[in-house]
Write an enzyme that holds these catalytic residues in place. Structure first.
Site, mmCIF file in Angstrom:
data_model
loop_
_atom_site.group_PDB
_atom_site.id
_atom_site.type_symbol
_atom_site.label_atom_id
_atom_site.label_comp_id
_atom_site.label_asym_id
_atom_site.label_seq_id
_atom_site.Cartn_x
_atom_site.Cartn_y
_atom_site.Cartn_z
ATOM 1 N N GLY A 161 -47.884 -48.290 -35.912
ATOM 2 C CA GLY A 161 -47.919 -48.734 -37.300
ATOM 3 C C GLY A 161 -46.624 -48.433 -38.029
ATOM 4 N N ASP A 162 -46.006 -47.302 -37.696
ATOM 5 C CA ASP A 162 -44.723 -46.950 -38.316
ATOM 6 C C ASP A 162 -43.603 -47.853 -37.811
ATOM 7 O OD1 ASP A 162 -46.038 -44.862 -39.605
ATOM 8 O OD2 ASP A 162 -45.612 -43.450 -37.990
#
Length: 307
Positions: free
Chosen positions: A253-254
């Site tokens: 997600g990052d």
């Protein structure tokens, strides 16, 4: 021409990672792999993801005066990120995240904030100048909410696009949502925030509910399926992700957030930026760890060529 600068105001953690065949039940003890200590933290991960892909990135955060802090600064610096605005605290340890990864590539994470908790508005000091001339300001919720809100205010006032990753999810001031230019959430967070389940009510209803909070532009990630882009009054757009054999989803997600920031800073439309970010997130799932699994431009080009 160099794209406008990306400023990440957020967390830096040392990730303490153990792999195990499956997650333990309450009260159960399992044997895992050797402990790996690797650089992480949502803010630092986002900065590294954008930096490795050629972005002009500055990290604003805090670490302890310890080995973990040095590890984090080195990882950022070697990825092309400006680390001059990362404070060293001698009264607290660097933040840590205890991570377990199972054979399916799923993970559980427990975060101890450490120095991240000291990143309060009054202690940022001269580092606020990093926002001057920024094109995109990246935020998450692993640092004090007062800092997130103050950064959003300052970033929006300076003309930057405020990109907020509402994670780890929790209640936030309405003012923060209204100062956000683009919101990044997963489908469960979107449902909780909008109080509408996209699977039941559909994405149009979700978009309408988000607009009631002042959120007109959002990217909602939907796991391996990709993401859904909400951009103004246009119909929500589904953006698929490349299919990969996931090794470890830690930090994917990052990676998505950093890649999204990179392309938005370059002037991409939101749906095009999300498409690029989905590719970077999928690439990250094919490697172990967070920052170590992020591609540079050459690696990403090879990945795309294979598909």
């Amino acid at each position: 021409m160099q794209s406008p600068r990306i400023v990440v105001v957020g967390s830096l953690n040392a990730d303490l990672v153990v792999r195990t065949a499956r997650f333990p039940q309450p009260g159960e003890t399992l044997t895992g792999s050797e402990l790996a200590v690797i650089p992480g933290g949502k803010g630092a991960n986002q900065a590294v993801a954008a930096g490795r892909l050629g972005g002009d990135v500055t990290m604003v955060g805090a670490v302890g005066d310890d080995a973990h802090g040095s590890l984090l600064r080195e990882s950022l610096s070697s990825s092309g990120v400006d680390v001059t605005r990362i404070a060293r605290r001698d009264d607290v340890a660097t933040g840590t995240a205890v991570i377990t990864v199972d054979d399916a590539g799923e993970n559980t994470i427990i975060v101890s904030p450490g120095a991240n908790g000291t990143l309060t508005p009054d202690r940022i000091g001269e580092a606020w100048t990093a926002l001057d001339g920024a094109g995109v300001v990246c935020l998450c919720l692993e640092v004090p909410i007062d800092t997130v809100l103050e950064t959003a205010r300052r970033g929006a006032a300076a003309g930057a696009l405020v990109l907020l990753n509402l994670s780890p999810y929790g209640p936030v001031p309405e003012e923060l949502l209204q100062a956000t230019g683009v919101l990044l959430v997963n489908e469960h967070e979107a449902a909780d925030l909008a109080r509408v389940d996209p699977e039941e009510a559909g994405w149009e209803a979700t978009a309408t509910a988000l607009r009631s909070h002042g959120i007109r532009r959002a990217v909602v990630t939907t796991g391996a399926a990709g993401s859904v882009v909400i951009d103004g009054e246009a119909d929500p757009t589904s953006v698929p992700s490349p299919t990969v054999d996931a090794v470890d989803t830690t930090g994917c997600g990052d990676a998505f957030m950093g890649a999204l920031a990179l392309r938005l800073a370059a002037g991409d439309e939101l749906v095009d930026a999300a498409r690029f970010a989905s590719t970077v997130g999928s690439y990250a799932a094919t490697g172990a760890g967070a920052q170590a699994s992020y591609p540079d431009q050459e690696q990403l080009a090879a990945f795309l060529e294979q598909r």
